[in-house]
Scaffold this motif. Structure first.
Motif, PDB file in Angstrom:
ATOM      1  N   UNK A 114      21.451  53.854  13.028  1.00 23.50           N
ATOM      2  CA  UNK A 114      20.669  54.967  12.475  1.00 23.50           C
ATOM      3  C   UNK A 114      21.570  56.170  12.229  1.00 23.50           C
ATOM      4  N   UNK A 115      22.448  56.464  13.178  1.00 26.27           N
ATOM      5  CA  UNK A 115      23.379  57.585  13.009  1.00 26.27           C
ATOM      6  C   UNK A 115      24.394  57.297  11.912  1.00 26.27           C
ATOM      7  N   UNK A 116      24.849  56.045  11.857  1.00 23.47           N
ATOM      8  CA  UNK A 116      25.798  55.659  10.810  1.00 23.47           C
ATOM      9  C   UNK A 116      25.163  55.886   9.442  1.00 23.47           C
ATOM     10  N   UNK A 117      23.904  55.469   9.290  1.00 21.05           N
ATOM     11  CA  UNK A 117      23.202  55.657   8.015  1.00 21.05           C
ATOM     12  C   UNK A 117      22.951  57.141   7.745  1.00 21.05           C
ATOM     13  N   UNK A 118      22.571  57.894   8.775  1.00 23.73           N
ATOM     14  CA  UNK A 118      22.259  59.313   8.611  1.00 23.73           C
ATOM     15  C   UNK A 118      23.481  60.101   8.156  1.00 23.73           C
ATOM     16  N   UNK A 119      24.630  59.846   8.796  1.00 24.96           N
ATOM     17  CA  UNK A 119      25.833  60.613   8.485  1.00 24.96           C
ATOM     18  C   UNK A 119      26.704  59.934   7.435  1.00 24.96           C
TER      19      UNK A 119
END
Length: 198
Positions: A114-119
């Protein structure tokens, strides 16, 4: 008086590995997208993997593949130790370290996707793998005895190669994920941009 090998010139490996672990970790934390609360990474991995596997979708298949990968790497490692393969086959150590780096990087990305996709950033994984690999070298320095008869040169070379192979495995995963993220961001071929004149 008997001197522990830890206090010989080979202490540079333990101290150096500690320094690399700290610098790698600090560098990883400075990169955009680094996941918060590292002390919760392991519980987060367990909760996420169990929830994803219960869904029985494509992500569940990826988790099952990573579990199988982990079992294989563990089996290769313990076979290498118990059967003396590490000393008999020179590339066995390269294989297990690169596979470990690959597997740990894949677990980190999947757990924090989720963080990889967000950032849109996954490059924090590489210095994280360096830090974890260096931490493992510190563990070996403190608790293992296989290096006690090695020369300083042999021990340094072994440690550098181990860290290099861990990092290579992690870099392969990071490069694949980064390429995938870049491909998702590209406009589709043939699609019209908002400013396209008819």
């Amino acid at each position: 008086m008997f001197a522990l090998p830890h206090f010989s010139s080979r202490i540079v490996v333990g101290v150096g590995s500690s320094g690399i672990a700290v610098v790698g970790w600090l560098f990883a934390r400075s990169i955009r997208g680094f996941p918060t609360d590292p002390h919760l990474w392991l519980p987060r991995l367990v909760v996420r993997s169990v929830a994803d596997i219960r869904r029985l979708d494509r992500i569940a298949v990826v988790w099952m593949g990573l579990i199988a990968w982990s079992v294989i790497v563990t089996a290769l490692h313990f076979a290498g130790l118990t059967l003396g393969i590490y000393s008999a086959i020179s590339w066995w150590d390269l294989l297990t370290h690169s596979m470990s780096g690959f597997g740990i990087a894949a677990l980190a990305v999947l757990t924090h996707r989720d963080r990889v996709a967000m950032y849109g950033s996954v490059w924090w994984v590489v210095p994280t793998i360096v830090a974890i690999g260096a931490g493992f070298e510190v563990y070996e320095f403190v608790f293992k005895a296989f290096w006690h008869e090695w020369t300083l040169q042999k021990y340094v070379v072994d440690t550098v190669v181990d860290l290099g192979m861990n990092t290579l495995g992690g870099t392969v995963v990071t490069s694949i994920v980064s390429s995938y993220l870049t491909a998702l961001d590209r406009p589709q071929m043939g699609s019209k941009s908002p400013n396209h004149a008819e």
